[in-house]
Design a protein around this motif. Structure first.
Motif, PDB file in Angstrom:
ATOM      1  N   THR A  24     -11.550 -56.533   0.000  1.00 15.23           N
ATOM      2  CA  THR A  24     -10.926 -55.388  -0.392  1.00 15.23           C
ATOM      3  C   THR A  24     -10.259 -54.348   0.390  1.00 15.23           C
ATOM      4  O   THR A  24     -10.811 -53.896   1.467  1.00 15.23           O
ATOM      5  N   VAL A  25      -9.012 -54.129   0.338  1.00 15.26           N
ATOM      6  CA  VAL A  25      -8.259 -53.045   1.282  1.00 15.26           C
ATOM      7  C   VAL A  25      -7.965 -52.044   0.381  1.00 15.26           C
ATOM      8  O   VAL A  25      -7.219 -51.965  -0.520  1.00 15.26           O
ATOM      9  N   VAL A  26      -8.276 -50.786   1.009  1.00 18.09           N
ATOM     10  CA  VAL A  26      -7.725 -49.533   0.435  1.00 18.09           C
ATOM     11  C   VAL A  26      -7.202 -48.601   1.395  1.00 18.09           C
ATOM     12  O   VAL A  26      -7.511 -48.500   2.259  1.00 18.09           O
ATOM     13  N   ALA A  27      -5.827 -48.054   0.945  1.00 13.98           N
ATOM     14  CA  ALA A  27      -4.892 -47.074   1.696  1.00 13.98           C
ATOM     15  C   ALA A  27      -4.938 -45.933   0.809  1.00 13.98           C
ATOM     16  O   ALA A  27      -4.756 -46.136  -0.396  1.00 13.98           O
ATOM     17  N   GLY A  28      -4.838 -44.696   1.367  1.00 11.13           N
ATOM     18  CA  GLY A  28      -4.712 -43.475   0.388  1.00 11.13           C
ATOM     19  C   GLY A  28      -4.164 -42.259   1.120  1.00 11.13           C
ATOM     20  O   GLY A  28      -4.298 -42.297   2.466  1.00 11.13           O
ATOM     21  N   LEU A  29      -3.539 -41.422   0.603  1.00  5.03           N
ATOM     22  CA  LEU A  29      -3.003 -39.977   1.198  1.00  5.03           C
ATOM     23  C   LEU A  29      -3.791 -38.875   0.183  1.00  5.03           C
ATOM     24  O   LEU A  29      -3.753 -39.010  -0.958  1.00  5.03           O
TER      25      LEU A  29
ATOM     26  N   ARG B 218     -12.676 -47.781  -2.716  1.00  2.00           N
ATOM     27  CA  ARG B 218     -11.684 -46.563  -3.390  1.00  2.00           C
ATOM     28  C   ARG B 218     -12.590 -45.373  -3.218  1.00  2.00           C
ATOM     29  O   ARG B 218     -12.114 -44.283  -2.854  1.00  2.00           O
ATOM     30  N   ASP B 219     -14.120 -45.455  -3.310  1.00  3.06           N
ATOM     31  CA  ASP B 219     -14.913 -44.091  -3.453  1.00  3.06           C
ATOM     32  C   ASP B 219     -14.940 -43.641  -1.905  1.00  3.06           C
ATOM     33  O   ASP B 219     -14.905 -42.525  -1.983  1.00  3.06           O
ATOM     34  N   GLU B 220     -15.164 -44.541  -1.001  1.00  5.65           N
ATOM     35  CA  GLU B 220     -15.235 -44.132   0.546  1.00  5.65           C
ATOM     36  C   GLU B 220     -13.777 -43.467   0.874  1.00  5.65           C
ATOM     37  O   GLU B 220     -13.713 -42.628   1.466  1.00  5.65           O
ATOM     38  N   CYS B 221     -12.578 -44.150   0.503  1.00  6.02           N
ATOM     39  CA  CYS B 221     -11.358 -43.591   0.890  1.00  6.02           C
ATOM     40  C   CYS B 221     -10.970 -42.175   0.142  1.00  6.02           C
ATOM     41  O   CYS B 221     -10.749 -41.336   0.784  1.00  6.02           O
ATOM     42  N   GLU B 222     -11.565 -41.922  -1.044  1.00  9.37           N
ATOM     43  CA  GLU B 222     -11.260 -40.925  -1.755  1.00  9.37           C
ATOM     44  C   GLU B 222     -12.103 -39.809  -0.926  1.00  9.37           C
ATOM     45  O   GLU B 222     -11.700 -38.906  -0.998  1.00  9.37           O
ATOM     46  N   THR B 223     -13.347 -40.041  -0.575  1.00 15.14           N
ATOM     47  CA  THR B 223     -14.316 -39.166  -0.120  1.00 15.14           C
ATOM     48  C   THR B 223     -13.623 -38.677   1.242  1.00 15.14           C
ATOM     49  O   THR B 223     -13.866 -37.577   1.459  1.00 15.14           O
ATOM     50  N   LEU B 224     -13.205 -39.447   2.137  1.00 12.20           N
ATOM     51  CA  LEU B 224     -12.705 -39.368   3.215  1.00 12.20           C
ATOM     52  C   LEU B 224     -11.380 -38.397   3.145  1.00 12.20           C
ATOM     53  O   LEU B 224     -11.201 -37.472   3.988  1.00 12.20           O
ATOM     54  N   LEU B 225     -10.646 -38.672   2.208  1.00 11.71           N
ATOM     55  CA  LEU B 225      -9.422 -37.897   2.024  1.00 11.71           C
ATOM     56  C   LEU B 225      -9.739 -36.476   1.530  1.00 11.71           C
ATOM     57  O   LEU B 225      -9.109 -35.578   2.157  1.00 11.71           O
TER      58      LEU B 225
END
Length: 177
Positions: free
Chosen positions: A97-102, A121-128
């Protein structure tokens, strides 16, 4: 939220999200034959594959309107240089799974974008959220509200990509350097 006309403009119609001062958040995921072609196809899903993207650091101009679109509505000539903040993740392991976010926050004095990629998603959301809150903490601004985020994820078949981009406007490049 859409910003109204600037003071003293004679009552011009408000920006409906396609004029100057608009930043469109677009996104896409795709598979491709190579990592770069998967990235290109993900840009295509967001409607920005025919532009030369000029990557920006992560500052939102004062009084800009940030609108989530999914697919870009504004159009420019093929090959146009267009300013953007881009988060992209590419993977080549089947089942990965690859996730990108702003993430972003705005104020009348200017705002911030943060871009991240992650394996979930959870890790990306937390970092954002952490990154945007940290950027807000050291800027003395009248923030408009909560941290906004847009994330996309893709489960890789062979070679896949996920892209989220904040698309600003065309930029002028001098070819006579």
């Amino acid at each position: 939220m859409t910003a109204g006309p600037p003071a003293g403009d004679g009552g011009a119609a408000p920006d409906r999200g396609t004029g100057p001062g608009t930043v469109e958040v677009v996104w896409g995921t795709a598979e491709g034959e190579t990592p770069l072609s998967a990235f290109d196809r993900a840009l295509s899903a967001g409607g920005i594959h025919d532009y030369n993207l000029v990557r920006l650091s992560s500052v939102v101009p004062p009084d800009a309107t940030v609108i989530e679109r999914g697919t870009a509505e504004r159009e420019w000539p093929v090959g146009q240089a267009v300013a953007a903040v881009v988060a992209d993740a590419v993977g080549s392991v089947s089942g990965e799974t690859v996730v990108a976010g702003l993430g972003w926050a705005t104020s009348p004095e200017g705002g911030v974008f943060m871009e991240h990629t992650a394996d979930s998603r959870d890790e990306c959301e937390t970092l954002l959220r952490r990154g945007v809150r940290d950027a807000m903490a050291h800027r003395d601004r009248s923030w408009d509200g909560e941290v906004n985020t847009r994330l996309v994820e893709h489960v890789v078949d062979r070679t896949g990509a996920a892209v989220v981009a904040a698309v600003y406007a065309p930029v002028s490049l001098s070819w006579d350097v």
